[in-house]
Design a protein around this motif. Structure first.
Motif, PDB file in Angstrom:
ATOM      1  N   ALA A   1       0.537  -1.170   0.160  1.00  0.00           N
ATOM      2  CA  ALA A   1       0.112   0.048   0.005  1.00  0.00           C
ATOM      3  C   ALA A   1       0.924   1.270  -0.037  1.00  0.00           C
ATOM      4  O   ALA A   1       0.375   2.469  -0.832  1.00  0.00           O
ATOM      5  N   ASP A   2       1.957   1.275   0.817  1.00  0.00           N
ATOM      6  CA  ASP A   2       2.729   2.383   0.920  1.00  0.00           C
ATOM      7  C   ASP A   2       3.188   2.793  -0.676  1.00  0.00           C
ATOM      8  O   ASP A   2       3.554   4.309  -0.649  1.00  0.00           O
ATOM      9  N   THR A   3       3.654   1.798  -1.593  1.00  0.00           N
ATOM     10  CA  THR A   3       4.036   2.258  -2.598  1.00  0.00           C
ATOM     11  C   THR A   3       3.105   2.555  -3.679  1.00  0.00           C
ATOM     12  O   THR A   3       3.495   3.416  -4.584  1.00  0.00           O
ATOM     13  N   LEU A   4       1.812   2.394  -3.534  1.00  0.00           N
ATOM     14  CA  LEU A   4       0.848   2.771  -4.217  1.00  0.00           C
ATOM     15  C   LEU A   4       0.318   4.325  -4.208  1.00  0.00           C
ATOM     16  O   LEU A   4      -0.421   4.539  -5.181  1.00  0.00           O
ATOM     17  N   VAL A   5       0.778   4.973  -2.972  1.00  0.00           N
ATOM     18  CA  VAL A   5       0.349   6.213  -2.767  1.00  0.00           C
ATOM     19  C   VAL A   5       0.825   7.048  -4.128  1.00  0.00           C
ATOM     20  O   VAL A   5      -0.076   8.024  -4.448  1.00  0.00           O
ATOM     21  N   ALA A   6       1.974   6.723  -4.593  1.00  0.00           N
ATOM     22  CA  ALA A   6       2.534   7.549  -5.535  1.00  0.00           C
ATOM     23  C   ALA A   6       1.613   7.407  -6.985  1.00  0.00           C
ATOM     24  O   ALA A   6       1.479   8.554  -7.750  1.00  0.00           O
ATOM     25  N   LEU A   7       0.798   6.208  -7.032  1.00  0.00           N
ATOM     26  CA  LEU A   7      -0.064   6.274  -8.241  1.00  0.00           C
ATOM     27  C   LEU A   7      -1.408   6.977  -8.215  1.00  0.00           C
ATOM     28  O   LEU A   7      -2.082   7.121  -8.977  1.00  0.00           O
ATOM     29  N   ALA A   8      -1.372   7.603  -6.870  1.00  0.00           N
ATOM     30  CA  ALA A   8      -2.796   8.351  -6.624  1.00  0.00           C
ATOM     31  C   ALA A   8      -2.283   9.800  -6.498  1.00  0.00           C
ATOM     32  O   ALA A   8      -3.403  10.620  -6.384  1.00  0.00           O
ATOM     33  N   GLU A   9      -1.430  10.041  -6.467  1.00  0.00           N
ATOM     34  CA  GLU A   9      -0.653  11.569  -6.471  1.00  0.00           C
ATOM     35  C   GLU A   9      -1.300  12.360  -7.773  1.00  0.00           C
ATOM     36  O   GLU A   9      -1.109  11.751  -8.805  1.00  0.00           O
ATOM     37  N   PRO A  10      -1.438  13.503  -7.660  1.00  0.00           N
ATOM     38  CA  PRO A  10      -1.840  14.576  -8.739  1.00  0.00           C
ATOM     39  C   PRO A  10      -0.820  14.374  -9.892  1.00  0.00           C
ATOM     40  O   PRO A  10      -0.914  14.941 -11.207  1.00  0.00           O
ATOM     41  N   GLY A  11       0.491  14.366  -9.352  1.00  0.00           N
ATOM     42  CA  GLY A  11       1.629  14.667 -10.511  1.00  0.00           C
ATOM     43  C   GLY A  11       1.874  13.330 -11.291  1.00  0.00           C
ATOM     44  O   GLY A  11       2.793  13.373 -12.275  1.00  0.00           O
ATOM     45  N   LEU A  12       0.860  12.354 -11.156  1.00  0.00           N
ATOM     46  CA  LEU A  12       1.199  11.164 -11.778  1.00  0.00           C
ATOM     47  C   LEU A  12       1.068  11.430 -13.507  1.00  0.00           C
ATOM     48  O   LEU A  12       0.163  12.008 -13.899  1.00  0.00           O
ATOM     49  N   GLY A  13       2.156  10.922 -14.292  1.00  0.00           N
ATOM     50  CA  GLY A  13       2.017  11.106 -15.577  1.00  0.00           C
ATOM     51  C   GLY A  13       1.427  10.156 -16.385  1.00  0.00           C
ATOM     52  O   GLY A  13       1.035  10.248 -17.553  1.00  0.00           O
ATOM     53  N   VAL A  14       2.036   8.491 -15.943  1.00  0.00           N
ATOM     54  CA  VAL A  14       1.837   7.707 -16.886  1.00  0.00           C
ATOM     55  C   VAL A  14       0.150   7.296 -16.790  1.00  0.00           C
ATOM     56  O   VAL A  14      -0.462   7.172 -15.657  1.00  0.00           O
ATOM     57  N   ASN A  15      -0.565   7.013 -18.039  1.00  0.00           N
ATOM     58  CA  ASN A  15      -1.567   6.368 -17.986  1.00  0.00           C
ATOM     59  C   ASN A  15      -1.791   5.057 -18.638  1.00  0.00           C
ATOM     60  O   ASN A  15      -1.156   5.044 -19.596  1.00  0.00           O
ATOM     61  N   GLY A  16      -2.341   4.071 -17.888  1.00  0.00           N
ATOM     62  CA  GLY A  16      -2.550   2.683 -18.609  1.00  0.00           C
ATOM     63  C   GLY A  16      -1.290   2.048 -18.134  1.00  0.00           C
ATOM     64  O   GLY A  16      -1.258   0.896 -18.826  1.00  0.00           O
ATOM     65  N   GLY A  17      -0.477   2.389 -17.165  1.00  0.00           N
ATOM     66  CA  GLY A  17       0.486   1.526 -16.793  1.00  0.00           C
ATOM     67  C   GLY A  17       0.388   0.551 -16.058  1.00  0.00           C
ATOM     68  O   GLY A  17      -0.596   0.415 -15.102  1.00  0.00           O
TER      69      GLY A  17
END
Length: 244
Positions: A214-230
């Motif tokens: 879970a701790d690593t998945l926070v990065a995928l929830a951040e507004p700055g995420l650029g990748v789509n469909g990863g």
């Protein structure tokens, strides 16, 4: 110091235990208000106690993902209260019985598909306008290596996760020109009750905990995420992107 998900609204399914529970805690710790969905009221209440203890907040939604009318209503209810949704974590899933395809009962097959696939389609349909209303909507789908390995006796679960990945990738293509970003995660072998049922002879102490994932998945929830469909794999304490 600003938290990574300050003032974001996050919905997590399967939030009463396992990765969903840990993910809800992680989101709350980083400043999100969590809408926690699960069947088990006791688990949700325990989650709420932990979130409040860390100074966070949550809204508990006891619901069975096979209750299609409740899922269809959910989007409208969130719209009336908040007007948007920033993060959707599609975590809930069932393993089903590990048996040859020909031995599965129709109701067993139908339950796995209802929870792992159809419920997520209904949630996408219900929540899509809310994610689009966010300045940076994020949808995270928890999949499994079973979607690609297709081992004997894992038929219902493998097929359901392959279908879930197809659903998520299709949704990613449909929101490509919007601020919404979609991620698919294979958490790998994790110390959960589902894993223990699937692998009863395995030593759980050798596996990462739900909190590790879970701790690593926070990065995928951040507004700055650029990748789509990863498509991401969790291993050795970090996320590795397999394809995008």
């Amino acid at each position: 110091m600003t938290k990574r998900l300050e003032n974001r609204l996050a919905l997590v399914t399967g939030a009463s235990r396992g990765i969903g529970y840990a993910l809800a805690r992680a989101f709350a710790r980083e400043g999100a208000h969590v809408v926690a969905l699960a069947r088990t009221v006791g688990g949700l209440e325990e989650l709420d106690d932990e979130i409040q203890a860390m100074g966070g907040s949550a809204t508990l939604v006891p619901v069975d993902l096979k209750d299609v009318e409740a899922l269809d209503r959910l989007g409208g209810q969130i719209h009336e209260r908040w007007g948007k949704l920033d993060i959707f974590a599609a975590n809930a899933g069932v393993l089903g019985r590990l048996t040859p395809l020909g031995h599965l009962k129709a109701k067993e097959w139908d339950e796995v598909m209802a929870v792992n696939v159809t419920a997520n389609w209904r949630l996408v349909r219900s929540l899509d306008p809310l994610l689009r209303a966010s300045d940076a909507g994020r949808a995270i789908f928890l999949s499994s290596g079973a979607a690609h390995k297709c081992k004997a006796y894992w038929g219902a679960y493998s097929v359901s996760k392959a279908a879930l990945e197809a659903l998520a990738r299709t949704y990613a293509a449909e929101v490509a020109t919007t601020p919404v970003r979609v991620s698919i995660v294979n958490p790998g072998a994790t110390r959960t009750a589902m894993r223990a049922r699937a692998m009863p002879g395995e030593d759980p102490e050798t596996l990462p905990t739900p909190a590790d994932v879970a701790d690593t998945l926070v990065a995928l929830a951040e507004p700055g995420l650029g990748v789509n469909g990863g498509l991401y794999d969790f291993a050795d304490g970090r996320l590795t992107i397999r394809s995008a």
